[in-house]
Design a protein around this motif. Sequence first.
Motif, PDB file in Angstrom:
ATOM      1  N   ASN A  30       0.827  -1.201   0.000  1.00 49.38           N
ATOM      2  CA  ASN A  30       0.000   0.000   0.000  1.00 49.38           C
ATOM      3  C   ASN A  30       0.866   1.257   0.000  1.00 49.38           C
ATOM      4  N   ALA A  31       1.996   1.221   0.720  1.00 46.94           N
ATOM      5  CA  ALA A  31       2.936   2.348   0.711  1.00 46.94           C
ATOM      6  C   ALA A  31       3.508   2.555  -0.694  1.00 46.94           C
ATOM      7  N   CYS A  36       3.771   5.700  -5.751  1.00 49.48           N
ATOM      8  CA  CYS A  36       3.576   5.841  -7.202  1.00 49.48           C
ATOM      9  C   CYS A  36       2.639   6.998  -7.508  1.00 49.48           C
ATOM     10  N   LEU A  37       1.553   7.104  -6.759  1.00 53.26           N
ATOM     11  CA  LEU A  37       0.611   8.219  -6.951  1.00 53.26           C
ATOM     12  C   LEU A  37       1.297   9.555  -6.717  1.00 53.26           C
ATOM     13  N   THR A 158      11.112  -3.886   0.483  1.00 59.56           N
ATOM     14  CA  THR A 158      10.841  -5.056  -0.351  1.00 59.56           C
ATOM     15  C   THR A 158       9.418  -5.542  -0.186  1.00 59.56           C
ATOM     16  N   ILE A 159       8.912  -6.084  -1.271  1.00 60.38           N
ATOM     17  CA  ILE A 159       7.660  -6.833  -1.292  1.00 60.38           C
ATOM     18  C   ILE A 159       8.096  -8.287  -1.446  1.00 60.38           C
ATOM     19  N   LEU A 180      -1.538  -2.931  -8.456  1.00 56.29           N
ATOM     20  CA  LEU A 180      -0.867  -1.636  -8.479  1.00 56.29           C
ATOM     21  C   LEU A 180      -1.387  -0.768  -9.617  1.00 56.29           C
ATOM     22  N   CYS A 181      -1.403  -1.314 -10.823  1.00 54.15           N
ATOM     23  CA  CYS A 181      -1.870  -0.549 -11.984  1.00 54.15           C
ATOM     24  C   CYS A 181      -3.313  -0.103 -11.805  1.00 54.15           C
TER      25      CYS A 181
END
Length: 190
Positions: A30-31, A36-37, A158-159, A180-181
């Motif tokens: 979520n971070a 990205c936003l 990391t994810i 994400l997209c």
Amino acid sequence: MLDIIKSKINDSISAKKALLDDEVLLNEFNALIDACLASLKQGGKVIFCGNGGSFADAQHLSAEFTARFEKERRSLPSLALGTNSSTLSAIGNDYGFEYIFSRELDSIATDKDVFIAISTSGNSKNVVEAVKVANEKGIKTWGWTGKGAGKMGSLCATIQIPSNNTARIQECHILLGHILCGQVEERYFS
């Protein structure tokens, strides 16, 4: 034969269930969406890289930003490192394969960008080198890895997909990539 097919599908479901139950991972993801936003709103771009199947995922996800995902909307700036074959071969020849992503990243990225470095092991030399350059440039970076995160675990957020199986990790990476997209597209244009 049907039992083998069902077993592989169950393995994939189990990996996704472990992903679903990992609150720390989901909060980190979520971070990343928020980053990205913020990057796109301030004129930055989302940059991806990876090798092999992860290279294909990097191109795929970048295309979802620049073309569209689910909504008709304007293009969002994104790219996958290594897609210019002349650049790739020149850097590989002159500096070595381990620098194909880092040299390109150094030439195009700014601290407004977000960098998503994909490596199932977290140890791909060329991806690790790119993360080091991103750190030097102050670029917000997330490594998409499997369990343990490898060398990237000490270099960036990391994810970490809770699996050691490359195929299951990649399946979860593309699932998260689509989320994400979709979330960036929905929230950016709402």
